[in-house]
Design a protein around this motif. Structure first.
Motif, short mmCIF file in Angstrom:
data_model
loop_
_atom_site.label_atom_id
_atom_site.label_comp_id
_atom_site.label_asym_id
_atom_site.label_seq_id
_atom_site.Cartn_x
_atom_site.Cartn_y
_atom_site.Cartn_z
N MET A 25 0.66 -1.29 -0.18
CA MET A 25 0.04 -0.10 -0.04
C MET A 25 0.91 1.06 -0.01
O MET A 25 0.63 2.23 -0.56
CB MET A 25 -0.90 -0.17 1.20
N SER A 90 2.43 -2.10 -10.07
CA SER A 90 2.13 -2.39 -8.36
C SER A 90 0.46 -2.61 -8.15
O SER A 90 0.36 -3.31 -7.56
CB SER A 90 2.27 -0.76 -7.77
N TYR A 174 -13.72 -3.92 -6.06
CA TYR A 174 -12.11 -3.58 -5.73
C TYR A 174 -11.64 -4.19 -7.26
O TYR A 174 -10.90 -3.49 -7.70
CB TYR A 174 -11.74 -4.40 -4.72
N TYR B 296 -16.01 11.01 5.55
CA TYR B 296 -15.62 9.68 4.67
C TYR B 296 -16.77 9.68 3.68
O TYR B 296 -16.46 9.34 2.29
CB TYR B 296 -15.35 8.60 5.51
N ALA B 342 -8.21 9.42 -4.39
CA ALA B 342 -7.93 8.03 -4.13
C ALA B 342 -6.99 7.67 -3.11
O ALA B 342 -7.07 6.77 -2.36
CB ALA B 342 -7.31 7.58 -5.65
C1 HEM Z 1 -4.36 4.61 -9.63
C2 HEM Z 1 -4.22 3.61 -8.76
C3 HEM Z 1 -5.50 3.35 -7.68
C4 HEM Z 1 -6.92 3.64 -7.68
C5 HEM Z 1 -7.40 4.88 -8.32
C6 HEM Z 1 -7.33 2.96 -6.51
C7 HEM Z 1 -8.73 3.30 -6.10
C8 HEM Z 1 -9.19 2.71 -5.04
C9 HEM Z 1 -10.32 2.98 -4.56
C10 HEM Z 1 -11.43 4.15 -5.00
C11 HEM Z 1 -10.46 2.10 -3.49
C12 HEM Z 1 -11.92 2.27 -2.82
C13 HEM Z 1 -11.70 1.95 -1.35
C14 HEM Z 1 -13.14 1.54 -0.83
O1 HEM Z 1 -13.91 2.19 -0.78
O2 HEM Z 1 -13.18 0.10 -0.50
C15 HEM Z 1 -9.52 1.29 -3.25
C16 HEM Z 1 -9.15 0.09 -2.41
C17 HEM Z 1 -8.26 -0.51 -2.35
N1 HEM Z 1 -7.04 -0.26 -3.08
FE1 HEM Z 1 -6.88 0.93 -4.60
N2 HEM Z 1 -6.40 2.02 -6.32
C18 HEM Z 1 -5.27 2.25 -6.86
C19 HEM Z 1 -4.38 1.38 -6.72
C20 HEM Z 1 -3.91 0.64 -5.68
C21 HEM Z 1 -2.87 -0.21 -5.50
C22 HEM Z 1 -1.30 -0.11 -6.35
C23 HEM Z 1 -3.05 -1.18 -4.61
C24 HEM Z 1 -1.96 -2.07 -3.98
C25 HEM Z 1 -1.65 -2.05 -3.09
C26 HEM Z 1 -4.32 -0.80 -4.10
C27 HEM Z 1 -5.04 -1.57 -3.05
C28 HEM Z 1 -6.26 -1.33 -2.61
C29 HEM Z 1 -6.97 -1.92 -1.41
C30 HEM Z 1 -6.29 -3.00 -0.75
C31 HEM Z 1 -8.02 -1.39 -1.31
C32 HEM Z 1 -9.05 -1.81 -0.37
C33 HEM Z 1 -10.03 -2.69 -0.91
C34 HEM Z 1 -11.27 -3.27 0.09
O3 HEM Z 1 -10.75 -3.88 1.07
O4 HEM Z 1 -12.35 -2.56 -0.03
N3 HEM Z 1 -4.94 0.11 -4.79
N4 HEM Z 1 -8.71 1.50 -4.37
#
Ligand code: HEM
Lengths: 676, 392
Positions: A25, A90, A174, B296, B342
């Motif tokens: 993360m 990533s 997700y 949030y 984000a």
């Molecule tokens: C431009 C890149 C990215 C965008 C725009 C993005 C966008 C988002 C958004 C909008 C959420 C919503 C959170 C929610 O309400 O659950 C999220 C969750 C998450 N993102 Fe990303 N993300 C990006 C890259 C990454 C990367 C590289 C990782 C890796 C480490 C990652 C890992 C996660 C994880 C683990 C969640 C939580 C999911 C959950 O358990 O609900 N994201 N991301």
């Protein structure tokens, strides 16, 4: 999100550590912020300007530093693409590691939850219900189902676990969101100009910076007709055609051939009553050797033509080389011999003038010039069309140029008709206008004649002699040279006025007269000037056959004043002639933008996934309930627990409601189970 | 106990969503559909197929909104009635704006917007009074003012919509196309999102903070209107004549409204976190957990709409300029804002960050957003010129 695999492995392999790092993360957030910062640089620093501008702005040292960092073209800089690439990797790793768990959790009910882990939930309640399990369980199931939960049960011998869940599609959100990021980046990469940059840096292609016809552009600056992705533009004049586009790159361009030819049949521009453009449209004819017959299509702003994956957009418009008939009236000479010029916009005309050879560069023609006018009548603001105009630059031998904007017809100003011509020395400043009064026939003739007359020194001297004759008779007897002096002075004054206007006279007074007498001298000079110019004017009127013995008409008097104003500003005007537009043939050109973007649909797919994913993630709420049921002696020991993924606060409210509903259903008043 | 299982279960059978709707809900739906059909029947010459789709979509969206959030219905009805009144006063003569009493002082778009401005500013004062005094009555007054201001703002936009057609039949456009109009939109949307949370959490303590940013927007609006004459209706340049604008801009402003709201809640959070526990101030200020939660939620809502808006913007750009993404400053700032939030969401959701740092971050986010909407000014003003100049 911790990876379950990570904790069980004793000695993590190197690949594993790498994955751990890439999927972490912290890295993801660092990368997100790095892209944001790079983008800030890209907007603060204007991109892709000619390098000269940057040198002026930053000085040679910083210019070079910034150039090394590729800050002038951030979005195709190596380091920026590297960060983007890293982000893609990533995110991919992140999906690779998390998606399986997430997808599994959509179907996985967790019916193995142990007593202690259930008791660890923040939302939980235990009861001992004085009924057998067979009566309790249907109630649980019914309640869960009516609230939209799916239920799965498992028998664990001494107890049963009924696990319920709803909104598990949230987890798919997700996967969608993050997969979308990867997909969009890949699609964008296909359409971006990275391949172009690579070819350029390996020397396969070279940017052309000279302004030469496409046919003379060397082969290194031509791209292949098969080039899958590009975005270029081309301007086509009415009645002509083109089969290529130009790709702007820094301070130069590349030529992109097209497999078909685009002909512009007609270009139309419509205006609002305010004169603002309302719509531009081009009637195109596409000639493709693969087609039996050319076909026609009309494009407009926001309505492109898509043909064979090439999108053709209406981007701009321009003059298409309108033919102009211009009559150049000398302004500085004593005879009024006009010179007719037949030329066209974008052509140069060589002119000889008292100020040396000049080049007249015709730059534009406009058919309409609608401007707002403050009117006195009640309707308030109104708009008026000033009619056709053309612009040109007058360049002297040193290369310095002034720009002129001349209107074809006279324009009404405060009840008088004026020919107007704007002048400026740099494009940054507004035009300053010369107003030349139009005579009774709406022509320039009277003014030009008057102006020429003032420059006829002999005539001026003659007139000076005549006017001084009467008043000087006495004096000249004593000092004959005095009269001559006065005459010379008059001629000199008129000369000064015709060359530099009132300003020149003022300057002379400031130079020669002592300070305390300047106003007096100036007044006297102006009076003399007025007199002699008035005489000249009367002579002109007489020549036109106008009888002014009862007194000059107000129109004629005004004309005189306006003329003097105009002549006085000719020095600032700078052009040795007045270019009058006498005829034209309007030709327009349409600016087209031509693009080929095979990655577009990939990007759009990504966008759709992204939107869907984001809404799933935020608005489908993932909640789980557990009922642990254990029967003993006709009583049922019930443990009720629940959790709301990412919406704990709202879930806590829901849980409270469910709990009291359960109490009612089971007829429990208030009998929590004793803690074992 | 002689109750059968069947009997017991019946009492708790949760009725399907459709059955929870009252007759008033159905009247509501019927009214909205009638309105949609009326528009479709009477104005078909003004709509292309996409716009008809947008009309249908908006009809459904409005019905759903009214079902899910009941106060939206009264608001919509009030807006419709007052707007129709204003439009009918005009007839076909725009000149009446100065002569007709009602238009001049109440329902011409310019007057309605003035009412909106005044009411929002008064509501701000009232919310502060409520916060400091704790008086329930003052709080109710503040809410009422906010509702009225929002009504008048919407009326202003509706009447202005008609006015654009009165300026010239070919001029008419939906008033979300220049900075003046979108600032009205911004104020209204921020207020609506706020009012939703006010009702949802039954607290008026957040109002003072949120209305502050609306008042700032109103201040800008007034300056822009009086100093620059921005309220004058200018016809649309060709680039803006697109159905994309009708969905892109509102979606964008839902995003901005939500982000602005969360930033102001961030401010409230920082103040509340500093108040001495147990002091009167601490009791009057909104609850920290609540602030955190609403912050949030509003960022999540904003992020969802902002994502949609940015995508719509890209689609539009693809149709108007020939490229869905050109890294021009406007697009790039949208990306920056998007990346920022984000990252914010990740920090909260995956790292569990809460409280003060997130509040600061939400506030800083507002600045990046300001840059973005500043860029938008170029979007509106320049897009016409770009088209003229790029011929170069
Ligand atoms: C431009 C890149 C990215 C965008 C725009 C993005 C966008 C988002 C958004 C909008 C959420 C919503 C959170 C929610 O309400 O659950 C999220 C969750 C998450 N993102 Fe990303 N993300 C990006 C890259 C990454 C990367 C590289 C990782 C890796 C480490 C990652 C890992 C996660 C994880 C683990 C969640 C939580 C999911 C959950 O358990 O609900 N994201 N991301």
């Amino acid at each position: 999100m911790s990876s379950p695999a990570a904790s069980t492995r004793a000695a993590p392999s190197r690949a594993h550590i790498l994955l751990e790092f890439l999927g972490s993360m912290n890295l993801a957030i660092t990368l997100l912020m790095a892209v944001a910062v790079a983008s800030v640089i890209g907007t603060v620093l204007k991109q892709n300007e000619p390098y000269q501008n940057y040198i002026i702005k930053f000085g040679p040292f910083w210019f070079e530093v910034f150039e090394k960092l590729a800050l002038y073209d951030v979005y195709s800089a190596g380091w920026f693409l590297f960060i983007l690439g890293f982000l893609v990797v990533s995110t991919s790793v992140c999906i690779y590691r998390n998606a399986p768990t997430m997808l599994r959790s959509i179907t996985h009910f967790r019916t193995h939850a142990g007593l202690n882990s259930l008791r660890a939930f923040h939302n939980r309640q235990e009861w001992v219900v004085p009924r057998p399990e067979a009566e309790v369980t249907p109630q649980l199931a019914a309640m869960a189902r009516t609230h939209g939960y799916r239920l799965r049960s498992q028998d664990h011998g001494d107890h049963r676990i009924h696990a319920a869940m709803k909104g598990s599609w949230n987890r798919l959100g997700y996967v969608f969101t993050h997969a979308a990021i990867v997909i969009i980046c890949i699609g964008g990469l296909v359409d971006g100009n990275v391949p172009l940059k690579l070819k350029e840096s390996s020397g396969q292609i070279q940017v052309e910076t000279r302004d030469i016809p496409a046919s003379q552009v060397p082969a290194e600056s031509w791209l292949s007709v098969k080039n899958p992705s590009f975005r270029g533009s081309v301007t086509i004049a009415e009645g002509t055609s083109a089969n290529l586009a130009f790709l702007q790159l820094r301070d130069g361009y590349l030529v992109q051939p097209l497999p078909f030819r685009i002909e512009l049949k007609d270009f139309r521009i419509e205006h609002y009553f305010t004169g603002q453009p309302k719509s531009f449209e081009s009637d195109l004819v596409i000639h493709d050797p693969e087609l039996e017959e050319p076909f026609e299509s009309t494009i407009a702003v926001n309505h492109p033509l898509i043909y064979k994956g090439y999108a053709i957009y209406q981007a701009s418009f321009n003059d298409g080389g309108s033919k102009l008939n211009i009559r150049a009236w000398p302004l500085l000479a004593r005879e009024l011999q006009p010179h007719d010029i037949e030329s066209a916009v974008f052509q140069d005309v060589k002119v000889t003038s008292p100020r040396g050879p000049l080049t007249m560069e015709l730059t534009d023609f406009k058919l309409y010039n609608v401007n707002p006018v403050e009117d006195d009548d009640a309707s308030g603001k109104q708009f008026r069309n000033y009619g056709p105009s053309f612009t040109y630059k007058l360049r002297d031998e040193t290369g310095a140029a002034r720009e002129y904007e001349n209107y074809m017809s006279p324009v009404e100003f405060e009840g008088r008709s004026m020919f107007i011509s704007g002048v400026r020395t740099t494009p940054a400043e507004p035009f300053r206008y010369l107003h030349i009064p139009a005579d009774g026939k709406y022509s320039l003739e009277r003014f030009l004649k008057f102006n020429a007359l003032l420059r006829d020194q002999e005539r001026v001297r003659q007139l000076a002699e005549e006017t001084t004759r009467g008043s000087f008779d006495q004096l000249t007897l004593e000092r004959p040279e005095l009269r001559q002096e006065v005459i010379e002075n008059m001629v000199h004054l008129v000369g000064l006025f015709t060359q530099g206007g009132v300003d020149a006279i003022l300057e002379q007074v400031n130079r020669s007269a002592p300070e305390e007498r300047r106003t007096q001298v100036m007044d006297a000079y102006l009076k003399v000037l007025q007199t002699i110019l008035g005489e000249l004017y009367l002579e002109l009127l007489a020549g036109e056959g106008i009888d002014f013995s009862p007194g000059m008409s107000e129109t004629d008097a005004r004309f005189f004043d306006d003329s003097l104003n105009a002549i006085s500003s000719l020095g600032h005007y700078g052009a040795p002639f007045f270019a009058q537009l006498t005829g034209f043939e309007h030709l327009q050109a349409s600016g087209l933008q031509i693009a080929r973007a095979p990655g577009k649909n990939v990007v759009y797919l990504g966008c759709a996934l992204l939107t869907l994913g984001v809404f799933l993630m935020f608005y489908v709420r993932h909640s789980r309930l557990w009922f642990r049921v254990e029967e003993k002696d006709g009583h049922t020991r019930l443990l009720f627990a629940g959790t709301g993924h990412r919406h704990e606060r709202d879930f806590a409210e829901e849980f409270t409601r469910l709990r009291s509903e359960l109490e009612q259903r089971l007829g429990i008043v208030d009998r929590p189970a004793p803690r074992p | 106990m002689s109750v059968t299982q069947q009997q017991m279960m019946q009492g708790f059978e949760k009725p399907s969503f459709w059955k929870t709707l009252s007759w008033f809900d159905w009247i509501w739906a019927a009214l909205v559909i009638a309105g949609g059909i009326y528009a479709y029947r009477n104005l078909p010459h003004l709509m292309d197929v996409y716009e008809i789709a947008i009309l249908a979509g908006s009809t459904l969206a409005l019905i759903t909104l009214g079902w899910r959030w009941k106060p939206a219905r009264a608001l919509s009805l009030a807006v419709v009635i007052i707007s129709l009144f204003g439009i009918s006063r005009y007839g076909t003569d725009l000149g009446l704006a100065e002569q007709d009493f009602f238009l001049r002082f109440l329902v011409s778009s310019q007057s309605a917007v003035m009412w909106m401005s005044a009411l929002y500013v008064m509501a701000t004062v009232a919310y502060f009074a409520h916060l400091l005094s704790g008086s329930d009555f003052v709080g109710k007054v503040a809410s009422a003012m906010t509702w009225s201001a929002t009504t008048m703002g919407l009326v202003g936009l509706m009447v202005r919509w008609r006015e654009t057609y009165l300026v010239g039949a070919d001029v008419g456009y939906i008033p979300v196309s220049n900075l003046y109009e979108v600032f009205i939109l911004f104020s209204i949307i921020t207020a609506l999102v706020y009012l939703y949370y006010e009702g949802r959490y039954r607290t008026r303590a957040m109002g003072a903070f949120v209305l502050l940013v609306i008042s700032a927007a109103v201040g800008f609006l007034l300056w822009y209107s009086f100093d620059r004459g921005a309220h004058e209706i200018q016809p649309l340049v060709p680039a803006l004549q697109s159905y994309w604008m009708k969905i892109h801009v509102p979606a964008n402003f839902v995003g901005y409204g939500c982000f602005a709201l969360s930033a102001m809640l961030g401010v409230a959070y920082l103040i509340a976190a500093r108040a001495r526990p147990g002091s009167t101030l601490a009791r009057r200020l909104p609850d920290l957990d609540l602030l955190d939660d609403v912050m949030y939620k509003s960022i999540a809502l904003g992020f969802a709409f902002f994502t949609l808006a940015t995508i719509l913007g890209a689609l539009w750009a693809a149709e108007a300029w020939g490229g869905y993404w050109s890294w021009d400053p406007k697009e790039t700032w949208a990306l920056i804002v998007w990346l920022n939030y984000a990252a914010w969401l990740h920090m909260r959701l995956t790292k569990g960050w809460r409280g003060v740092p997130m509040a600061w971050w939400a506030i800083i986010g507002l600045f990046s957003q300001d840059m973005d909407s500043g860029m938008r000014r170029n979007d509106v003003d320049l897009s016409g010129n770009v088209i003229l100049i790029s011929a170069g």
